[in-house]
Design a protein around this motif. Structure first.
Motif, short mmCIF file in Angstrom:
data_model
loop_
_atom_site.label_atom_id
_atom_site.label_comp_id
_atom_site.label_asym_id
_atom_site.label_seq_id
_atom_site.Cartn_x
_atom_site.Cartn_y
_atom_site.Cartn_z
N THR A 183 -51.85 69.25 21.72
CA THR A 183 -52.81 69.92 20.79
C THR A 183 -54.00 71.15 21.08
O THR A 183 -54.07 72.19 20.33
CB THR A 183 -54.05 69.30 20.36
OG1 THR A 183 -54.07 68.47 21.40
CG2 THR A 183 -53.57 67.80 19.56
N SER A 184 -54.01 70.95 22.52
CA SER A 184 -54.77 72.03 22.77
C SER A 184 -53.69 73.37 23.41
O SER A 184 -53.42 74.55 22.90
CB SER A 184 -55.05 72.39 25.02
OG SER A 184 -54.08 71.98 25.75
N GLY A 194 -54.01 74.64 19.92
CA GLY A 194 -55.73 75.46 19.71
C GLY A 194 -55.67 76.92 20.63
O GLY A 194 -56.09 78.05 19.84
N LEU A 224 -59.60 74.67 14.11
CA LEU A 224 -59.15 73.47 13.93
C LEU A 224 -59.39 73.57 15.33
O LEU A 224 -58.60 72.47 15.94
CB LEU A 224 -57.88 74.98 13.89
CG LEU A 224 -56.37 74.48 13.91
CD1 LEU A 224 -56.39 73.67 12.82
CD2 LEU A 224 -55.26 75.63 14.20
N THR A 225 -60.40 73.87 15.49
CA THR A 225 -60.51 74.00 17.21
C THR A 225 -61.38 72.78 17.51
O THR A 225 -61.11 71.56 18.09
CB THR A 225 -61.28 74.85 18.19
OG1 THR A 225 -60.78 76.49 17.86
CG2 THR A 225 -61.40 75.00 19.67
N MET A 248 -59.47 69.43 16.49
CA MET A 248 -58.57 69.57 17.54
C MET A 248 -59.74 68.15 18.30
O MET A 248 -58.74 67.08 19.39
CB MET A 248 -57.97 70.41 18.48
CG MET A 248 -57.48 70.08 19.91
SD MET A 248 -57.17 72.09 21.21
CE MET A 248 -58.76 71.64 21.99
N SER A 250 -60.75 65.11 16.78
CA SER A 250 -58.84 64.14 16.46
C SER A 250 -58.76 63.79 18.02
O SER A 250 -58.86 61.67 17.80
CB SER A 250 -57.99 64.54 16.55
OG SER A 250 -57.18 65.07 17.13
N LEU A 251 -58.95 63.49 19.24
CA LEU A 251 -58.65 63.58 20.59
C LEU A 251 -59.46 62.44 21.35
O LEU A 251 -59.72 61.54 21.11
CB LEU A 251 -58.59 64.76 21.15
CG LEU A 251 -57.39 64.88 21.82
CD1 LEU A 251 -57.01 66.27 22.51
CD2 LEU A 251 -55.97 64.09 21.69
N SER A 262 -63.48 72.46 23.39
CA SER A 262 -63.14 72.42 22.45
C SER A 262 -64.79 73.52 22.07
O SER A 262 -64.74 74.12 21.69
CB SER A 262 -63.32 71.15 21.34
OG SER A 262 -62.77 70.56 21.65
N GLY A 307 -60.94 65.17 11.91
CA GLY A 307 -60.19 65.30 13.25
C GLY A 307 -60.79 63.61 13.13
O GLY A 307 -59.49 62.99 13.98
#
Lengths: 424, 381
Positions: A312-313, A316, B22-23, B26, B29-30, B269, B320
């Motif tokens: 995911t990173s 991004g 999007l960021t 990310m 969601s984590l 993020s 997320g």
């Protein structure tokens, strides 16, 4: 010329490039720190598992049948076999010596405290053994961390540790003086502390091994040794070897070597028996089996978490790279209007991307080391071991992200009619 | 007016809005995935920790030592088996299982050995590392199992027979299996509890009971042990600290590890989103300068920037969370073969995190925006 253009462009667009470099930096830092930690996590969690207790037992090979219930001797202590205390240093000379994190010898005897029959145990609480590689510190305090002592651990001669239940029964407190009689001799002892473990130890009396050996007239002898070893969970090879009488005979030479050189628990007990020909080393299945399965699961858990975080990173950061390129569509249009060929433009942008990728990768690796060290210290209280391949991996990942993230938008932008791009 | 301003700027540069969402997705969601996993890992590890054996041992209250010198029936105390029936009825105390043992000494084929009488199907369940070659004696059965070292030393295997002399009685019994545990049992003779009780002349008596209780629940193991002592007079309950403490310690570390990874990701993020927003402020500096020249106050400008960020995070939050839930399930199924249970409290945490992320990411851009001097900017510099 190209390099000059690139340098010029990078310097003048510091601000925009800064965003790209920043996000490459943090993304690479996360990926490389997670990779470093996950390469080390088996060792780290394996070490934590050692606090579940010793996983190997070494006893003298003998024809006699020990009468034992729940790990403690039962009935009269009759004919017994022994191992030599002086041989114990050999445990740190086997192939997997670095995986032996601790070992504790035991010697049992009967004695009386004020008329009450008790079981006397001689052992090491916190002892320095001399081995070929130098002094090695080991004992109950290292291998059995769940022992709770009220008072103090014995720190010299004439001191005892008494199990909680026995102490209650005899109404003893830390600091009390008592007389211990083995039938051959009697001696005064001080109760240094009272120990709670939740196991059979609660009804026993513990003292330093050398003193017990004196009292029982068994100089230099030990009856069994609990060993704590870092092991690798069993896989197919290990399971096949387990079924064989002697893996040396039963496995083809290449497989035997692979098995011998992997820290499976049976390989370690095999090597211990090589060092102790009159000894029998066996896995304490209660700990060893459970530990192996659990360790495998935790390793997989962390690998998945690290993988998902890395992916995911990476996504991004790639998106961020694309965005920085898309913003420069006007610039691309201008270049085309002035007569630049497509491959000139692509080349310049890709070179810029490579440059930022390189900087981001190296700096990200550096930050990643800091992060991994932080994780190691906070969670495991021990430094994370750094494997060198992570640096090239970090740089390659950063380069790949930078190039891939830039390539597509650049190509798309350079296909536009200049007039459209300039309108931006 | 206010919402119109925000929406317009987002529509103008959808690419940037998408990137920020999007960021955020990310990171969130984590966070959602790791929160779900760490709330659940205690339960999931229960199964693994059970593999280490029982965590409470019941002994007769007055017995000091199950391996006392004589082990003759005369001066020993036992737990009456009738008391154990109250363990069968589910009460307030949650039990996962228990297995009784009767220990004695006997002479087998001329050798002095320890004998254990137990209920094999329960023993195998609570001690999963016991491995039997051959068969385990059935309830009420007359066969015995030899520990593997004893079997080697006596040179008797499955299909063979042993003679056992105990309390003046002599019996010949069939060996139906060989047991390997890596512990004391490897040198013992094991048989069904009823058979042991009849041979030793100790009907309805038991030396010890291994009890398995859940660890992560509402009661601690020590509390359950204490209430067992209350419920069963004549019984002493010991908590086996070896497994419980080490287990809790290990799980604590795993949770800390996941917590650190979550923090890192959230931080990353925030930094990335902050940089994007700051970039946006710089691009729109003319617009902002104009607004200020027309009389907008710093607060208004800050509100617009913050409003955009919060709107985007409101979009990112639910997405997320759902993605995180899916990720947690994938990980849970791959590692533990079971689904992760649903924890309601993760939802508010993710929503609040989304909001906090938006605010944190806006701080620097807002500062940038407030430092814009209209005259300077509008001059064209």
């Amino acid at each position: 010329m190209l390099l000059h253009l690139v340098k010029d462009s990078l310097v003048r667009r510091r601000r925009r490039i800064a965003l790209a470099v920043l996000s490459l930096l943090v993304g690479t830092a996360l990926i490389s720190s997670l990779l470093t930690v996950s390469l080390d996590i088996e060792g780290k969690i394996g070490k934590e598992m050692r606090s579940f207790g010793a996983n190997i037992l070494l006893i003298p090979r003998s024809e006699t049948v020990p009468v034992e219930i729940a790990g403690m001797p039962a009935g009269e202590i009759g004919d017994r076999s022994f191992l030599r205390e002086e041989d114990l240093g050999k445990l740190k000379t086997i192939f997997w010596k670095n995986n032996i994190t601790g070992f504790v010898p035991y010697l049992f005897g009967r004695a009386r405290i004020e008329g009450t029959q008790i079981v006397l145990v001689g052992t090491w609480f916190d002892h320095e053994v001399s081995t070929e590689k130098g002094p090695f510190r080991t004992g109950i305090r290292q291998t059995s961390p769940w022992w709770r002592v009220e008072g103090e651990w014995p720190s010299g001669r004439g001191q005892l540790l008494i199990g909680h239940e026995l102490a209650d029964r005899l109404a003893l407190e830390p600091g009390d003086q008592i007389n211990l009689n083995t039938g051959q001799s009697g001696r005064e002892f001080r109760v240094a502390g009272i120990v709670s473990t939740g196991g059979g130890e609660e009804s026993q009396v513990f003292m330093d091994l050398s003193e017990a050996q004196e009292l029982l007239g068994l100089a230099g002898r030990v009856e069994k040794v609990q060993i704590s070893a870092l092991t690798k969970p069993p896989d197919d090879l290990a399971r096949r070897a387990r079924l064989l009488e002697d893996p040396k005979e039963g496995l083809p030479p290449k497989e035997y070597e692979k098995w011998y050189c992997s820290p499976y628990i049976e390989a370690i007990t095999y090597q211990i028996e090589e060092a102790f020909p009159d000894g029998l080393a066996k896995p304490v299945r209660q700990v060893a089996d459970a530990e192996g399965a659990f360790l495998g699961k935790l390793k997989l858990l962390f690998a998945l978490i690290a993988g998902v975080a890395a992916v995911t990173s990476a996504m991004g950061v790639t998106a961020t790279m694309s965005a920085t390129v898309k913003e420069r569509r006007g610039e691309i249009g201008l270049m085309k209007a002035l007569g630049a060929e497509n491959f000139h433009i692509t080349g310049q942008f890709l070179l810029e991307a490579a440059f930022t990728g390189l900087i981001g990768g190296v700096a990200g690796y550096g930050l990643g080391i800091v992060l991994a060290a932080l994780i190691g210290r906070q969670v495991f209280d021990s430094p994370v071991s750094f494997s060198l391949p992570v640096l090239p991996f970090a740089i390659l990942t950063s380069l790949a992200i930078a190039l891939l993230g830039s390539a597509l938008p650049v190509r798309r932008a350079s296909r536009l009619e200049p007039i459209q791009a300039l309108k931006e | 007016m206010f919402p119109r301003l925000i929406l317009k700027s987002l529509r103008q540069r959808p690419g940037r809005a998408v990137l920020i969402v999007l960021t955020l997705v990310m990171g969130l969601s984590l966070e959602a995935a790791l929160l779900n996993l760490s709330l659940d890992i205690g339960n999931k590890s229960e199964q693994e920790l059970k593999a280490f054996g029982s965590n409470i041992l019941l002994l007769p209250r007055d017995e000091i030592d199950t391996s006392s010198a004589e082990l003759t029936t005369g001066n020993r105390v036992f737990i009456p088996q009738t008391q154990l029936s109250s363990l069968d009825t589910p009460g307030d105390i949650p039990l996962e299982g228990y297995v009784p043992f009767l220990y004695s000494l006997a002479e087998v084929n001329g050798q002095r050995v320890a004998v254990s009488g137990t209920v094999f199907d329960k023993a195998l369940k609570i001690n999963p590392w016991w491995s039997i070659r051959g068969e385990a004696p059935a309830r009420g059965g007359k066969g015995v199992v030899l520990g593997e070292e004893l079997a080697m030393k006596l040179n008797v295997n499955e299909g063979g027979r042993i003679t056992i002399r105990q309390e003046g009685r002599l019996e010949t019994l069939a060996v139906v299996g060989v047991l390997s545990t890596g512990g004391s049992e490897d040198n013992q003779v094991l048989m069904d509890l009823d058979l042991a009780q009849s041979i030793t002349g100790l009907p309805e008596k038991v030396s010890a009971v291994q009890v398995s209780v859940p660890t992560g629940g509402d009661f601690s193991v020590d509390e359950i042990a204490a209430s067992l002592e209350e419920q069963l007079p004549g019984v002493r309950a010991r908590t086996v600290k070896q497994v419980t403490e080490a287990g809790q310690n290990l799980l604590g570390k795993i949770n800390m590890l996941m917590g650190l990874v979550t923090t890192l990701i959230i931080f990353i993020s925030a930094v990335t989103v902050s940089a994007s927003l700051a970039n946006a402020v710089i691009e729109r500096r003319c617009e902002i300068g104009l607004m200020k020249a027309l009389g907008a106050e710093g607060r208004g400008i800050a509100a617009i920037i913050l409003g955009e960020a919060l709107l985007l995070s409101a979009l990112a939050g639910p997405a997320g969370y759902l993605l995180g839930l899916m990720l947690a399930q994938v990980v849970g199924l791959s590692v533990f073969d079971t689904t992760v249970s649903f924890h309601l409290r993760v939802i508010p945490i993710v929503i609040v995190s989304a909001g906090l992320l938006a605010i944190a990411a806006s701080l620097m851009p807002v500062r940038r925006a407030l430092s814009i001097e209209p005259a300077v900017i509008l001059r064209g510099e």
